[in-house]
Design a protein around this motif. Structure first.
Motif, PDB file in Angstrom:
ATOM      1  N   VAL A  72      14.380  36.380  99.740  1.00 22.74           N
ATOM      2  CA  VAL A  72      13.447  36.154  98.640  1.00 22.74           C
ATOM      3  C   VAL A  72      12.040  36.500  99.095  1.00 22.74           C
ATOM      4  N   VAL A  73      11.339  37.315  98.310  1.00 21.72           N
ATOM      5  CA  VAL A  73       9.974  37.722  98.610  1.00 21.72           C
ATOM      6  C   VAL A  73       9.111  37.462  97.379  1.00 21.72           C
ATOM      7  N   THR A  74       7.807  37.597  97.572  1.00 27.81           N
ATOM      8  CA  THR A  74       6.847  37.426  96.476  1.00 27.81           C
ATOM      9  C   THR A  74       6.377  38.792  95.998  1.00 27.81           C
ATOM     10  N   GLY A  75       6.468  39.016  94.699  1.00 30.19           N
ATOM     11  CA  GLY A  75       6.020  40.276  94.112  1.00 30.19           C
ATOM     12  C   GLY A  75       4.900  40.038  93.115  1.00 30.19           C
ATOM     13  N   THR A  76       3.868  40.887  93.179  1.00 30.87           N
ATOM     14  CA  THR A  76       2.693  40.703  92.313  1.00 30.87           C
ATOM     15  C   THR A  76       2.302  42.021  91.657  1.00 30.87           C
ATOM     16  N   PHE A  77       2.250  42.035  90.337  1.00 31.86           N
ATOM     17  CA  PHE A  77       1.650  43.136  89.584  1.00 31.86           C
ATOM     18  C   PHE A  77       0.219  42.737  89.252  1.00 31.86           C
ATOM     19  N   PHE A  78      -0.734  43.631  89.482  1.00 35.29           N
ATOM     20  CA  PHE A  78      -2.113  43.326  89.111  1.00 35.29           C
ATOM     21  C   PHE A  78      -2.867  44.623  88.839  1.00 35.29           C
ATOM     22  N   GLY A  79      -3.858  44.530  88.004  1.00 37.05           N
ATOM     23  CA  GLY A  79      -4.665  45.696  87.682  1.00 37.05           C
ATOM     24  C   GLY A  79      -5.541  45.428  86.477  1.00 37.05           C
ATOM     25  N   TYR A  80      -6.583  46.219  86.354  1.00 34.84           N
ATOM     26  CA  TYR A  80      -7.464  46.108  85.198  1.00 34.84           C
ATOM     27  C   TYR A  80      -6.759  46.638  83.959  1.00 34.84           C
ATOM     28  N   ARG A  81      -7.077  46.062  82.826  1.00 34.91           N
ATOM     29  CA  ARG A  81      -6.355  46.360  81.585  1.00 34.91           C
ATOM     30  C   ARG A  81      -6.318  47.858  81.297  1.00 34.91           C
ATOM     31  N   ARG A  82      -7.421  48.555  81.507  1.00 35.46           N
ATOM     32  CA  ARG A  82      -7.477  49.990  81.237  1.00 35.46           C
ATOM     33  C   ARG A  82      -7.344  50.818  82.504  1.00 35.46           C
ATOM     34  N   GLY A  83      -7.006  50.159  83.624  1.00 32.27           N
ATOM     35  CA  GLY A  83      -6.808  50.868  84.884  1.00 32.27           C
ATOM     36  C   GLY A  83      -5.343  50.924  85.272  1.00 32.27           C
ATOM     37  N   ARG A  84      -5.057  51.525  86.388  1.00 32.47           N
ATOM     38  CA  ARG A  84      -3.684  51.631  86.860  1.00 32.47           C
ATOM     39  C   ARG A  84      -3.231  50.308  87.470  1.00 32.47           C
ATOM     40  N   VAL A  85      -1.930  50.069  87.348  1.00 31.04           N
ATOM     41  CA  VAL A  85      -1.379  48.816  87.848  1.00 31.04           C
ATOM     42  C   VAL A  85      -0.893  48.999  89.280  1.00 31.04           C
ATOM     43  N   SER A  86      -1.080  47.978  90.087  1.00 30.74           N
ATOM     44  CA  SER A  86      -0.600  47.973  91.466  1.00 30.74           C
ATOM     45  C   SER A  86       0.513  46.943  91.614  1.00 30.74           C
ATOM     46  N   PHE A  87       1.392  47.181  92.570  1.00 32.10           N
ATOM     47  CA  PHE A  87       2.491  46.262  92.849  1.00 32.10           C
ATOM     48  C   PHE A  87       2.498  45.960  94.337  1.00 32.10           C
ATOM     49  N   CYS A  88       2.505  44.663  94.665  1.00 30.39           N
ATOM     50  CA  CYS A  88       2.434  44.230  96.065  1.00 30.39           C
ATOM     51  C   CYS A  88       3.627  43.331  96.379  1.00 30.39           C
ATOM     52  N   LEU A  89       4.257  43.586  97.513  1.00 34.12           N
ATOM     53  CA  LEU A  89       5.354  42.754  98.008  1.00 34.12           C
ATOM     54  C   LEU A  89       4.895  42.028  99.266  1.00 34.12           C
ATOM     55  N   GLN A  90       5.169  40.731  99.327  1.00 32.43           N
ATOM     56  CA  GLN A  90       4.809  39.909 100.482  1.00 32.43           C
ATOM     57  C   GLN A  90       5.957  38.967 100.825  1.00 32.43           C
ATOM     58  N   ASP A  91       6.014  38.569 102.102  1.00 31.63           N
ATOM     59  CA  ASP A  91       6.991  37.559 102.492  1.00 31.63           C
ATOM     60  C   ASP A  91       6.679  36.231 101.809  1.00 31.63           C
ATOM     61  N   ASP A  92       5.396  35.924 101.687  1.00 34.09           N
ATOM     62  CA  ASP A  92       4.934  34.755 100.933  1.00 34.09           C
ATOM     63  C   ASP A  92       3.514  35.033 100.477  1.00 34.09           C
ATOM     64  N   THR A  93       2.925  34.110  99.740  1.00 31.58           N
ATOM     65  CA  THR A  93       1.629  34.363  99.112  1.00 31.58           C
ATOM     66  C   THR A  93       0.482  34.509 100.112  1.00 31.58           C
ATOM     67  N   ARG A  94       0.680  34.054 101.348  1.00 34.13           N
ATOM     68  CA  ARG A  94      -0.382  34.140 102.348  1.00 34.13           C
ATOM     69  C   ARG A  94      -0.137  35.215 103.406  1.00 34.13           C
ATOM     70  N   ALA A  95       0.969  35.934 103.287  1.00 28.66           N
ATOM     71  CA  ALA A  95       1.320  36.950 104.280  1.00 28.66           C
ATOM     72  C   ALA A  95       0.695  38.296 103.931  1.00 28.66           C
ATOM     73  N   ALA A  96       0.628  39.157 104.934  1.00 32.53           N
ATOM     74  CA  ALA A  96       0.140  40.520 104.712  1.00 32.53           C
ATOM     75  C   ALA A  96       1.149  41.286 103.855  1.00 32.53           C
ATOM     76  N   PRO A  97       0.706  42.261 103.070  1.00 29.91           N
ATOM     77  CA  PRO A  97       1.630  43.007 102.204  1.00 29.91           C
ATOM     78  C   PRO A  97       2.688  43.768 102.998  1.00 29.91           C
ATOM     79  N   LEU A  98       3.934  43.646 102.540  1.00 26.91           N
ATOM     80  CA  LEU A  98       5.009  44.482 103.076  1.00 26.91           C
ATOM     81  C   LEU A  98       4.926  45.883 102.493  1.00 26.91           C
TER      82      LEU A  98
END
Length: 250
Positions: A72-98
């Motif tokens: 189980v990992v943590t996945g986050t979609f984020f981005g500005y409404r009119r900008g491109r979306v990014s996707f980040c995978l982490q072991d947990d919310t405080r870990a460096a991105p995988l």
């Protein structure tokens, strides 16, 4: 048993009109053997049936082997409404991105696709030449990447969203703006909403509208060295949204 060719029969045909005894033992034994074979094969294909002694031990070993292929990992979609979306995978919310990817679609497009309750993102790439792969491996080693994450080192992926090709996904390094967003979301394990633009302001500024995010836990399934998938785990008691991401190197 003697066979009679009726086409060559010249004399009278004598029919047996008395009861005869037929030994069906061999046929019965054959049917029983076939039935036993089917009963052994079908459970392996259709599901597990509990059995005593050593069978339960072998099932435990098989289940343990399957569990080792997923986490189980943590996945986050984020981005500005009119900008491109990014996707980040982490072991947990405080870990460096995988893995940190930038999709060639605006955040608003992805949010619109999610409203239908079903989102399948497929990312596909081809194998690189030996020299390029070796250089990439050395770069990943310098950056402290684990060998099991070699699939994450691919720089560019063709992107399909619900079966439609929508451009490409590009792996990129974390910027100061990304780090600010992830720091702001350290206490968020699962959720979706809008982040304060002033607190998460990046190099693009606030000209692209609100900063949207979606964070959830994902089951990571490793199929092989060339394929992985991530399936969103719904919070307890919540159903409806199905979101999966597939990575395939061909």
């Amino acid at each position: 048993m003697r066979m009679i060719d009726l086409s060559r029969q010249t004399g009278p045909l004598h029919m047996i009109d008395t009861a005869t005894a037929v030994d069906c033992g061999r046929e019965v034994r054959l049917r029983r053997s076939l039935r036993s074979l089917v009963e052994c094969v079908v459970p392996c294909c259709c599901g597990f049936q509990a059995s005593p002694s050593s069978d339960s031990d072998s099932f435990s070993v098989s289940a343990e082997s399957s569990a080792n292929c997923s986490s189980v990992v943590t996945g986050t979609f984020f981005g500005y409404r009119r900008g491109r979306v990014s996707f980040c995978l982490q072991d947990d919310t405080r870990a460096a991105p995988l893995l940190l990817l930038e999709f060639a679609v605006p955040t608003s497009y992805l949010a619109r696709e999610m409203r239908h309750g079903l989102l399948r993102i497929a990312l596909e790439c081809g194998r690189r030449k030996a020299g390029e792969a070796a250089a990439a491996a050395e770069d990943e080693e310098r950056r402290g990447r684990r060998g099991g994450d070699a699939l994450f080192s691919e720089p560019v992926w063709s992107m399909y969203c619900n079966g439609r090709k929508v451009g490409f996904a590009v792996r990129r390094r974390m910027t100061a703006g990304d780090a600010a967003v992830l720091r702001l979301m350290r206490s968020v394990s699962v959720g979706a909403g809008v982040l304060p633009v002033a607190a998460a302001k990046s190099e693009k500024g606030d000209g692209d509208g609100d900063l949207l995010y979606l964070r959830a836990s994902f089951e990571r399934v490793i199929g092989s060295a060339d394929s992985e998938s991530f399936h969103m785990i719904d919070p307890v008691g919540s159903y409806g949204q199905e979101l999966s991401i597939f990575l395939l190197r061909t």
